[in-house]
Design a protein around this motif. Structure first.
Motif, PDB file in Angstrom:
ATOM      1  N   ILE A  63       0.913  -1.856   0.159  1.00  0.00           N
ATOM      2  CA  ILE A  63       0.030   0.509  -0.072  1.00  0.00           C
ATOM      3  C   ILE A  63       0.820   1.092  -0.128  1.00  0.00           C
ATOM      4  CG2 ILE A  63      -1.796   0.749   1.289  1.00  0.00           C
ATOM      5  CD1 ILE A  63      -2.976  -1.704   2.226  1.00  0.00           C
ATOM      6  N   ARG A  64       2.384   0.732   1.226  1.00  0.00           N
ATOM      7  CA  ARG A  64       2.754   1.921   0.557  1.00  0.00           C
ATOM      8  C   ARG A  64       3.648   2.280  -0.664  1.00  0.00           C
ATOM      9  NH1 ARG A  64       7.073   2.063   5.616  1.00  0.00           N
ATOM     10  NH2 ARG A  64       4.725   1.504   6.121  1.00  0.00           N
ATOM     11  N   SER A  65       3.940   1.594  -0.713  1.00  0.00           N
ATOM     12  CA  SER A  65       4.847   1.295  -2.811  1.00  0.00           C
ATOM     13  C   SER A  65       3.338   2.152  -3.200  1.00  0.00           C
ATOM     14  CB  SER A  65       5.386  -0.079  -2.788  1.00  0.00           C
ATOM     15  OG  SER A  65       5.187  -0.125  -4.204  1.00  0.00           O
ATOM     16  N   LEU A  66       2.416   1.605  -3.491  1.00  0.00           N
ATOM     17  CA  LEU A  66       1.209   2.106  -4.439  1.00  0.00           C
ATOM     18  C   LEU A  66       1.360   3.500  -3.837  1.00  0.00           C
ATOM     19  CD1 LEU A  66      -0.740   0.902  -6.144  1.00  0.00           C
ATOM     20  CD2 LEU A  66      -2.220   0.841  -4.235  1.00  0.00           C
ATOM     21  N   SER A  67       1.064   3.909  -3.136  1.00  0.00           N
ATOM     22  CA  SER A  67       0.850   5.184  -2.216  1.00  0.00           C
ATOM     23  C   SER A  67       1.718   6.162  -2.767  1.00  0.00           C
ATOM     24  CB  SER A  67       1.205   5.701  -0.971  1.00  0.00           C
ATOM     25  OG  SER A  67       0.523   7.015  -0.723  1.00  0.00           O
ATOM     26  N   ASP A  68       3.630   5.979  -2.694  1.00  0.00           N
ATOM     27  CA  ASP A  68       4.325   6.899  -3.138  1.00  0.00           C
ATOM     28  C   ASP A  68       4.230   7.072  -4.890  1.00  0.00           C
ATOM     29  OD1 ASP A  68       5.126   6.967  -0.541  1.00  0.00           O
ATOM     30  OD2 ASP A  68       6.657   4.901  -0.742  1.00  0.00           O
ATOM     31  N   ALA A  69       4.339   5.444  -5.482  1.00  0.00           N
ATOM     32  CA  ALA A  69       4.365   5.683  -6.502  1.00  0.00           C
ATOM     33  C   ALA A  69       2.723   6.266  -7.251  1.00  0.00           C
ATOM     34  CB  ALA A  69       3.688   4.481  -7.558  1.00  0.00           C
ATOM     35  N   ALA A  70       2.019   6.564  -6.821  1.00  0.00           N
ATOM     36  CA  ALA A  70       0.617   8.020  -7.063  1.00  0.00           C
ATOM     37  C   ALA A  70       1.323   8.989  -7.324  1.00  0.00           C
ATOM     38  CB  ALA A  70      -0.899   7.154  -6.512  1.00  0.00           C
ATOM     39  N   GLN A  71       2.077   9.178  -5.646  1.00  0.00           N
ATOM     40  CA  GLN A  71       2.293  10.243  -5.258  1.00  0.00           C
ATOM     41  C   GLN A  71       3.078  10.595  -6.102  1.00  0.00           C
ATOM     42  OE1 GLN A  71       3.454  11.053  -1.253  1.00  0.00           O
ATOM     43  NE2 GLN A  71       1.791  11.258  -0.827  1.00  0.00           N
ATOM     44  N   ARG A  72       4.531  10.324  -6.849  1.00  0.00           N
ATOM     45  CA  ARG A  72       5.642   9.978  -7.982  1.00  0.00           C
ATOM     46  C   ARG A  72       4.992  10.304  -8.870  1.00  0.00           C
ATOM     47  NH1 ARG A  72       9.557   5.905  -7.319  1.00  0.00           N
ATOM     48  NH2 ARG A  72      10.055   6.915  -8.996  1.00  0.00           N
ATOM     49  N   VAL A  73       3.553   9.658  -9.400  1.00  0.00           N
ATOM     50  CA  VAL A  73       3.110  10.446 -11.371  1.00  0.00           C
ATOM     51  C   VAL A  73       2.368  11.207 -11.128  1.00  0.00           C
ATOM     52  CG1 VAL A  73       0.904   9.430 -12.119  1.00  0.00           C
ATOM     53  CG2 VAL A  73       2.897   7.871 -11.293  1.00  0.00           C
ATOM     54  N   HIS A  74       1.341  11.899  -9.444  1.00  0.00           N
ATOM     55  CA  HIS A  74       1.239  12.466  -9.099  1.00  0.00           C
ATOM     56  C   HIS A  74       2.056  13.769  -9.959  1.00  0.00           C
ATOM     57  CE1 HIS A  74      -1.638  16.254  -8.152  1.00  0.00           C
ATOM     58  NE2 HIS A  74      -0.825  16.624  -6.873  1.00  0.00           N
ATOM     59  N   GLY A  75       3.300  13.797  -9.267  1.00  0.00           N
ATOM     60  CA  GLY A  75       4.275  14.837  -9.821  1.00  0.00           C
ATOM     61  C   GLY A  75       4.275  14.768 -10.427  1.00  0.00           C
ATOM     62  N   GLY A  76       4.542  14.120 -11.275  1.00  0.00           N
ATOM     63  CA  GLY A  76       4.925  14.254 -13.137  1.00  0.00           C
ATOM     64  C   GLY A  76       6.448  13.329 -13.407  1.00  0.00           C
ATOM     65  N   ASP A  77       6.292  12.191 -12.911  1.00  0.00           N
ATOM     66  CA  ASP A  77       7.112  11.011 -13.119  1.00  0.00           C
ATOM     67  C   ASP A  77       6.101  10.509 -12.945  1.00  0.00           C
ATOM     68  OD1 ASP A  77       9.211   9.198 -13.522  1.00  0.00           O
ATOM     69  OD2 ASP A  77      10.071   8.922 -11.088  1.00  0.00           O
ATOM     70  N   PHE A  78       6.536   9.471 -14.211  1.00  0.00           N
ATOM     71  CA  PHE A  78       5.705   9.130 -15.088  1.00  0.00           C
ATOM     72  C   PHE A  78       6.955   7.416 -14.796  1.00  0.00           C
ATOM     73  CE2 PHE A  78       3.703  12.212 -16.462  1.00  0.00           C
ATOM     74  CZ  PHE A  78       2.002  12.102 -16.474  1.00  0.00           C
ATOM     75  N   ASN A  79       7.440   7.688 -14.625  1.00  0.00           N
ATOM     76  CA  ASN A  79       8.457   5.857 -14.856  1.00  0.00           C
ATOM     77  C   ASN A  79       8.011   5.308 -13.131  1.00  0.00           C
ATOM     78  OD1 ASN A  79       9.655   6.602 -16.977  1.00  0.00           O
ATOM     79  ND2 ASN A  79      10.877   8.044 -16.034  1.00  0.00           N
ATOM     80  N   ALA A  80       7.290   6.141 -12.230  1.00  0.00           N
ATOM     81  CA  ALA A  80       6.926   5.820 -10.850  1.00  0.00           C
ATOM     82  C   ALA A  80       5.730   4.250 -10.843  1.00  0.00           C
ATOM     83  CB  ALA A  80       6.191   6.585 -10.131  1.00  0.00           C
ATOM     84  N   ARG A  81       6.898   3.448 -10.212  1.00  0.00           N
ATOM     85  CA  ARG A  81       5.387   1.972 -10.897  1.00  0.00           C
ATOM     86  C   ARG A  81       5.590   1.356  -8.857  1.00  0.00           C
ATOM     87  NH1 ARG A  81       5.439   3.413 -14.820  1.00  0.00           N
ATOM     88  NH2 ARG A  81       5.986   2.365 -16.703  1.00  0.00           N
ATOM     89  N   ALA A  82       4.940   1.321  -8.482  1.00  0.00           N
ATOM     90  CA  ALA A  82       4.367   0.215  -7.431  1.00  0.00           C
ATOM     91  C   ALA A  82       5.234  -0.772  -7.793  1.00  0.00           C
ATOM     92  CB  ALA A  82       2.736   0.087  -6.740  1.00  0.00           C
ATOM     93  N   GLN A  83       5.760  -1.138  -6.583  1.00  0.00           N
ATOM     94  CA  GLN A  83       6.042  -2.688  -6.234  1.00  0.00           C
ATOM     95  C   GLN A  83       5.491  -3.864  -6.306  1.00  0.00           C
ATOM     96  OE1 GLN A  83       9.861  -3.181  -5.566  1.00  0.00           O
ATOM     97  NE2 GLN A  83      10.254  -1.257  -5.867  1.00  0.00           N
ATOM     98  N   PRO A  84       5.503  -4.673  -7.091  1.00  0.00           N
ATOM     99  CA  PRO A  84       5.131  -6.116  -7.084  1.00  0.00           C
ATOM    100  C   PRO A  84       4.761  -6.662  -6.006  1.00  0.00           C
ATOM    101  CG  PRO A  84       6.822  -6.097  -8.722  1.00  0.00           C
ATOM    102  CD  PRO A  84       6.795  -4.588  -8.111  1.00  0.00           C
ATOM    103  N   VAL A  85       3.693  -7.186  -5.985  1.00  0.00           N
ATOM    104  CA  VAL A  85       3.232  -8.202  -4.861  1.00  0.00           C
ATOM    105  C   VAL A  85       2.943  -8.696  -5.240  1.00  0.00           C
ATOM    106  CG1 VAL A  85       2.932  -5.818  -3.211  1.00  0.00           C
ATOM    107  CG2 VAL A  85       1.170  -6.998  -4.465  1.00  0.00           C
TER     108      VAL A  85
END
Lengths: 1019, 370
Positions: A340-362
């Motif tokens: 969930i934290r990984s998902l949240s971090d990735a969403a924030q990074r995408v929101h900031g314009g980093d479209f290379n961000a990915r959530a860690q696979p589980v």
């Protein structure tokens, strides 16, 4: 959450331990310490009673011996003769002279032989002396005693011993060799019926003999710190076992004072070293004026040692369990929160314009699906954004080039046009003359321009060249006014050709007579349609450029040669914290981060000096409100004709989030590289894409990222094929765990636990494995199994061998009791009863222990057992006790057939139903219900009763060996092993057993057994 | 001064009221009808048929024809009065009502404090026991109900035991129970423990392993004679002492004699309380052997200084400290009561006093009139 759980669990464990140690006095549960103390009290009491009895009996026997010897006629005869002889010897004769006289007398010699025979025959007397009562001289003495003739008349003891009625006087004397003396009167009857005192006989004994004779037995019962102590009236030690050097003048310890004054009991006291002791103390009557104290003690530290050790082991175990629970809770929590934290971090990074961000696979599951969908969505958005950005960038670059080239082209075109006009003024330019707005002269070029045949226009009004009358009027008026005011006129006009088409033309003329503007005028006309079209295109291009530059997220600026902003688009203005208008004219370097400013200025100077037109540069920018951004600039330098820079145009990309992502990526990479567990990513063909250091260490192969080498090189060919099969069977998104043996490069097989996952990245199927070395764990498990087996065998053999001596003890005690029936007093019978009871109880304990150790050691293979038949078999001999207590049993459903041993199942029902009968409630008639059902591949059998029930805190304890919740004799007795055997039977057959109960509300014992066990798994 | 009747009465009253409240509440109805000789021609002895071996002595003396004839020659008649416990006789041994008594150590001290008496011989040397149900140490008696015979030697043993565990009478509930009823009361659970002398502890222990002796204190019984009787009838006193020594000799002479004496004592006890004794003659004989026959030099009272009287002195001091004896009473008063000479005189003349001549009738010849 995890911490709270851990703390609660810890508190529960401590409470359990507290109860186990200190008990629950309100419900009569004494606790281990109190139980141990009571046992010690009982042991000390028994030993003290035994010792007292031993001492008393010893003393009684010695008194009987002395009574018999003092009545010997030879002794009396010797006394009578000696009395006569002494009367003839002067009182002042020396002892030697008296001895000489006496030793010559036959009766004295006979008495001496008799006394020596007694001493050597009994071997309990230190010495024996015969004294003349009147003179106090020693008449006869054994070799170990005083010399014959010695005068003891001044001995205080003698005065007491001579007293009438004191047939016997007993005294003791402490010291290195404690001595007990018994003095007996020897009398002869007088004619008046009275008795005359002839002499005294002194018998002496070594006290230590009796105390230390059973020292080894004492040591066995009392342990290392135990002691048996005989004390005098003031508490000083007379004898002790084990013997120890007695220091003269040493303080008398409190425990030695306990029996002083004639007390008996047991008490907690203090020993010689100030240590707490438990002491049983007794008082032994020696004479009316004398008694001994007997103290049997043991240090509390020793008898509580097993409890303390058990408590320590329990605390250690509790700590381990607590640690394990916390670790497990942490792991589970992390498994839930990490994705969930990984998902949240990735969403924030995408929101900031980093479209290379990915959530860690589980691992597969709801979270796995969510992460997958999220990553796919980001992938698509990223691609769209990337395409758009590239399009804008290309378009901007194209437009910039296009505009520049167009400007150049148009400039060139204009120059050409100017040159053409110059030429047309001669030949190629339309030239004409009008008078009163009528064409009077036209060159050919004009006619061509307007589409007329040569000469056709002459005489025609100028109005024919206008598209509309309105335009004609407007322009005519304008030209007239201009001619009137300026003397000349020029303008761009939209004209109409003969064929009706229009075109832009530039006309310029002047009247031949400046005073008559309406008179003859000469005009020049140039077709400017092409220029007009270029101008329109340029305007449109500029408009589009502006829209793009202002609309893009890219930072676009233009800076003059002095470094001041000429243009700043909105994205750039946001970076600087101002509006585009506010930025204009400000120094661009003011917005460079102070730490980067000097470096950036220096770089610019260098690039300008080098004449570089295109520059890429990255630096930090700082807004007016202090916000820092990383920008990657693409700068173009526009040089003037003199080579000096005119301006700089630049486009920049905000790389702040990118840099954060890169940092995170590096950290993650480092963690995985250096993880203790081996990690390996592979292609669908099991070519290694990545392997961390642990994988390299485990395999003995030096690996690098994107190695590309086959998996077989890492783990060996055969295991690689096994893993390939595993991955083939896995669907994308699935994970599996298995144990395997790998044969790495160094050749030594390693057992590992493997977690394998198949995932899809960027459309490629990837295989991921985590594997860890489990050799140590495997060895520990094997060692544990071996140890358990050895322990079971040991218990079985030990129990067998222990019962034989016990049978002998009971047998010989029974024989003793039968033979000595007429001679035994009540106490002795009671003591023998204790022996038999204790032996019987120990026999029961060993028998049960034997039974317990036998459980699970069946040599016959397990087979189908009909529990219904086992139940019926048990009821044939439990029906009697059940009916006796007015109880009833109900079989609610038919019992199933399970795999096991019939004898074990009978024992199981016997124990459980027997317990229900034993622990029935006195308030109501006993009712037992037996039922069975099935769930999850197991048979579940329950035996419920309405008995006295069990407190929740004892639900686990009752299944332990020799654990009873009641006094040994209560509820029909028992050793407390029945339920332990039930547990062992059930667990041995792959099931489990538990109890549900509340005090006063009965109990339900539930056990489960597998419904079907494959033949090869039968134990 | 202390010999004045008024002073003696005052001392007796003080001792009585200083004892436990339950003792005062106990109505000694059984002794209210006893008729004591007031003419000077009778010898009234207080005995305890329910205490062993004291009961054996009294039963043998009651059947001693030699004594009866000797006293008749002196113009005296012997009458034995049974009591449940020595405390009931404390203020009676004044030479007017009782001329002598067989008493435990604590009643002996209290009697010696209250009256002018001579302690002439030892009747037993044994223990008084505190028997409890399920307890291991005496300290665990705190807050429990304890059966007690107030003012008895067992009472003294209980006090000493409580003191050894740091407790006092205030920490427990003392319940007045007749000694013979104590084992039954303990078994029924009406009391948690009791303090008593033999045979009550032995009877209780036979009731089950849950009953345990948790404390024992040495106790001794003495033969006490009123000093006024000694002065008036010294020879009669010697004859009584001779009968006492003769009884001891007879019990020690053979197993049959010992068992006979036990049966007589049990019969007398049964006649006294109206119900059979819960013990056998064999068991009673074991008690007698242990408590008197095997005591060296008994019945001679040890001399002071050899350790013999110090135990009684420490008991005196203990009782005084607890307030059971007036604070200004000195040990010397009790010490002066010890009279060994009379016994030694008898022992010196065994023929004269027929110490080895046994003539006992099967029936009681010296029962007291009621």
């Amino acid at each position: 959450m995890a911490l709270s759980f851990g703390l609660l669990f810890s508190a529960a464990l401590l409470l359990l331990e507290w109860v186990q140690l200190f008990g629950l006095p309100l419900i009569g549960f004494p606790g281990a310490i109190e139980e141990r103390r009571q046992n010690t009290v009982q042991m000390l009491n028994r030993l003290a009673d035994f010792k007292k009895d031993q001492l008393t009996r010893w003393l009684s026997e010695r008194r009987a011996n002395t009574r018999l010897m003092s009545a010997n006629q030879q002794v009396a005869a010797a006394l009578r003769e000696a009395k006569t002889a002494l009367a003839a010897i002067p009182a002042d004769r020396s002892a030697e002279a008296v001895a000489k006289t006496l030793t010559a007398m036959p009766s004295i010699l006979a008495a001496q032989r008799y006394m020596e025979e007694i001493r050597t025959g009994y071997q309990v007397f230190s010495s024996i002396q015969l004294l003349d009562a009147k003179s106090g001289r020693v008449l006869v003495s054994t070799p170990s005693g005083l010399s014959v003739g010695a005068d003891l008349s001044r001995l205080p003891l003698l005065e007491r011993a001579r007293e009438v009625g004191q047939r016997e006087v007993i005294v003791h004397q402490g010291g290195a060799v404690p001595i007990l003396s018994i003095v007996r009167q020897i009398t002869e009857p007088t004619p008046d019926g009275g008795a005359s005192l002839l002499g005294l006989m002194i018998f002496q004994f070594d006290l230590n003999q009796i105390i230390t004779s059973s020292a080894s037995d004492d040591a066995q019962s009392l342990g290392r710190t135990g002691k048996v102590l005989v004390v005098g009236a003031d508490g000083t030690a007379l004898a002790r076992s084990p013997d120890a050097v007695r220091e003269a003048g040493a303080a008398i310890p409190p425990d030695s004072r306990l029996p002083i004054g004639g007390n008996e009991g047991v008490a907690s006291s203090t020993g010689a070293a100030g240590q707490p002791v438990m002491a049983a103390y007794r008082y032994i009557h020696i004479a009316p004026d004398m008694g001994w104290g007997l103290v049997v003690s043991q240090d509390e530290a020793e008898f509580l040692a097993p409890v303390n050790r058990a408590a320590l082991r329990w605390f250690g175990f509790s700590g381990l369990v607590l640690g394990a629970v916390l670790l497990l809770t942490g792991v589970v929590a992390r498994r839930l929160t990490l994705p969930i934290r990984s998902l949240s971090d990735a969403a924030q990074r995408v929101h900031g314009g980093d479209f290379n961000a990915r959530a860690q696979p589980v691992a597969p599951g709801e979270l796995g699906v969510l992460v997958g969908i999220f990553n796919q969505m980001v992938e698509r958005v990223g691609k769209a954004h990337h395409s758009l950005e590239r399009l804008v960038e290309d378009r901007t670059r194209n437009l910039t080039g296009e505009i520049a080239s167009r400007v150049e082209a148009e400039t060139r075109a204009l120059r050409l046009l100017t040159e053409k006009e110059a030429l047309l003024s001669n030949s190629m330019v339309g030239i004409y003359m009008t008078e009163r707005r009528v064409f009077t002269v036209c060159n050919r070029h004009l006619e061509v321009m307007l589409g007329y045949e040569p000469g056709e226009m002459i005489g025609q009004r100028a109005d024919i060249a206008y598209p509309t009358e309105e335009l004609c009027r407007e322009h005519s008026q304008s030209l007239y006014q201009s001619l009137l005011r300026k003397g000349r006129a020029e303008c761009d006009l939209l004209l109409r050709r003969k064929d009706g088409s229009t075109f832009w033309a530039y006309i310029s003329g002047h009247p031949m007579d400046p005073g008559d503007p309406k008179g003859v005028s000469i005009w020049m006309m140039i077709d400017i349609s092409a220029r007009k079209a270029a101008e329109d295109a340029l305007a449109q291009s500029e408009e589009r450029y502006k829209e793009i530059v202002e609309g893009t997220n890219a930072v676009v600026t233009a800076v003059d040669a002095e470094g001041r902003f000429l243009f700043v688009n909105e994205a750039a203005a946001r970076i600087f914290g101002l509006t585009s208008e506010q930025c204009a004219g400000r120094l661009a370097f003011d917005f460079v981060h102070p730490d980067d400013r000097l470096g950036t200025i220096e770089a610019f100077r260098r690039w300008v000096a080098e004449g570089r037109a295109n520059i890429e540069h990255e630096n930090r920018q700082i807004s007016v409100d202090g916000k820092v951004s990383h920008l990657l600039w693409t700068i173009r330098t526009h040089f003037g004709p003199d080579g000096a820079p005119l301006r700089f145009t630049s486009i920049a990309r905000d790389t702040t989030e990118l840099r954060k992502a890169q940092t995170t990526l590096r950290l993650t990479q480092y963690s995985v590289d250096n993880a203790g567990e081996a990690v390996c990513w592979m292609t669908a063909d099991l070519a290694i894409l990545y392997a961390n250091k642990a994988a390299g260490l485990l395999s003995g192969v030096s690996l690098s990222h994107e190695d590309g080498s086959p998996l077989a090189g890492l783990i060996g060919n055969e295991p690689a094929q096994q893993w390939r099969d595993v991955f083939t069977a896995l669907a994308p998104g699935e994970t599996t765990t298995f144990e395997a043996r790998i044969t790495p490069a160094h050749g030594k097989a390693v057992e590992v636990e493997v977690t394998a996952s198949k995932v899809t990245f960027d459309g490629y199927e990837r295989n991921c494995v985590f594997f860890r070395d489990i050799r140590v764990r495997k060895e520990t498990e094997e060692r544990l199994i071996r140890t358990n087996t050895e322990l079971e065998q040991f218990a079985f053999i030990a129990s067998h061998d222990l019962r034989e001596p016990l049978r002998m003890v009971k047998l010989y005690v029974a024989l003793l009791e039968r033979r000595m029936e007429r001679h035994l007093d009540t106490d002795t019978r009671e003591f023998m009863g204790f022996v038999v009871d204790s032996a019987s109880r120990m026999d029961s304990l060993i028998n049960d222990l034997l039974e317990y150790s036998r459980t699970g050691r069946n040599v016959t293979p397990p087979g189908p057992v009909d529990l219904q038949a086992a139940f019926a078999s048990v009821m044939t001999y439990l029906r009697g006790p059940l009916e006796e207590c007015g109880g009833a049993i109900e079989l609610e459903s038919r019992l199933p057939t399970v795999t096991g041993d019939e004898g074990e199942m009978v024992r199981l029902f016997q124990n459980l139903i027997g317990n229900a009968i034993k622990y029935r409630s006195p308030q109501q008639a006993l009712r037992i219900v037996v039922a069975a059902d099935s769930a999850d591949g197991y048979w579940r059998v329950s035996i419920s009763d309405n008995g006295i029930g069990i407190s929740p805190e004892y639900r686990e304890k009752i299944f332990r060996v020799f654990q009873r919740l009641h006094a040994p004799g209560a509820h029909g007795g028992g050793t407390g092993i029945g339920l332990a055997i039930c547990k062992k039977i059930i667990e041995h057959r792959g099931g489990n057993i538990r109890v549900e109960s509340e005090p006063g509300r009965g109990a339900t014992f539930i056990f489960t057994l597998p419904m079907a066990v494959p033949a090869d798994q039968l134990v | 001064m202390s010999g004045h009747p008024f002073v003696r009465a005052a001392l007796a009253a003080t001792v009585f009221w200083a004892m436990a409240p339950e003792a005062r509440a106990l109505d000694p109805g059984y002794a209210a009808t006893y008729a004591y000789d007031t003419t000077g021609a009778g010898l009234d002895l207080g005995v305890q048929p329910l205490g062993y071996p004291s009961g054996m002595f009294s039963s043998i003396m009651a059947r001693d024809q030699t004594l009866r004839h000797a006293l008749e020659r002196l113009g005296l008649g012997l009458r034995l009065h049974p009591y449940l416990k020595g405390f009931d006789m404390i203020d009676l041994v004044d030479g007017a009502r009782l001329e002598g008594a067989l008493l435990g150590d604590m009643p002996t001290i209290l009697t010696a404090v209250a009256n002018e008496v001579a302690i002439i011989g030892m009747v037993k040397q044994t223990f008084s026991s505190v028997v409890a149900r399920e307890f291991g140490q005496i300290g665990e008696l705190k807050g429990k109900r304890i059966g007690n015979a107030a003012g008895s030697s067992a009472h003294h043993a209980l006090l000493r035991g409580l003191r050894s565990a740091g407790l006092s009478e205030m920490d427990v509930t003392l319940v007045a129970v007749d000694v013979g009823d104590m084992p039954a009361a303990l078994a029924a659970g009406t009391i948690d423990a009791f303090a008593a002398w033999e045979p009550a502890p032995s009877i209780a222990l036979r009731g089950g392993s849950q009953f345990k002796v948790i404390y024992r204190g040495v106790s001794t019984d003495y033969f006490v004679l009123a000093r006024s009787f000694l002065l008036r009838h010294p020879e009669a006193a010697r004859e009584v002492i001779a009968s006492f020594v003769r009884a001891l000799n007879w019990m020690g002479s053979s197993r049959e004699a010992l068992l006979q004496s036990c049966e007589w004592a049990m019969a007398d006890g049964t006649a006294f309380i109206g119900k059979p004794q819960n013990t056998t003659a064999e068991q009673a004989a074991a008690i007698v052997r242990r408590e008197i026959l095997e005591v060296a030099s008994a019945p001679v009272i040890p001399r002071r200084g050899a350790g013999g009287q110090e135990m009684l002195e420490s008991e005196f001091l203990f009782l005084r400290e607890l307030g059971k004896i007036p604070a200004d009473t000195q040990w010397s008063r009790v010490a002066a009561s010890f009279s060994r000479d009379l016994l030694l005189e008898v022992l010196e003349k065994p023929g004269r006093y027929r110490l080895a001549g046994f003539d006992y009738s099967p029936t009681v010849s010296s029962a007291a009139p009621r």
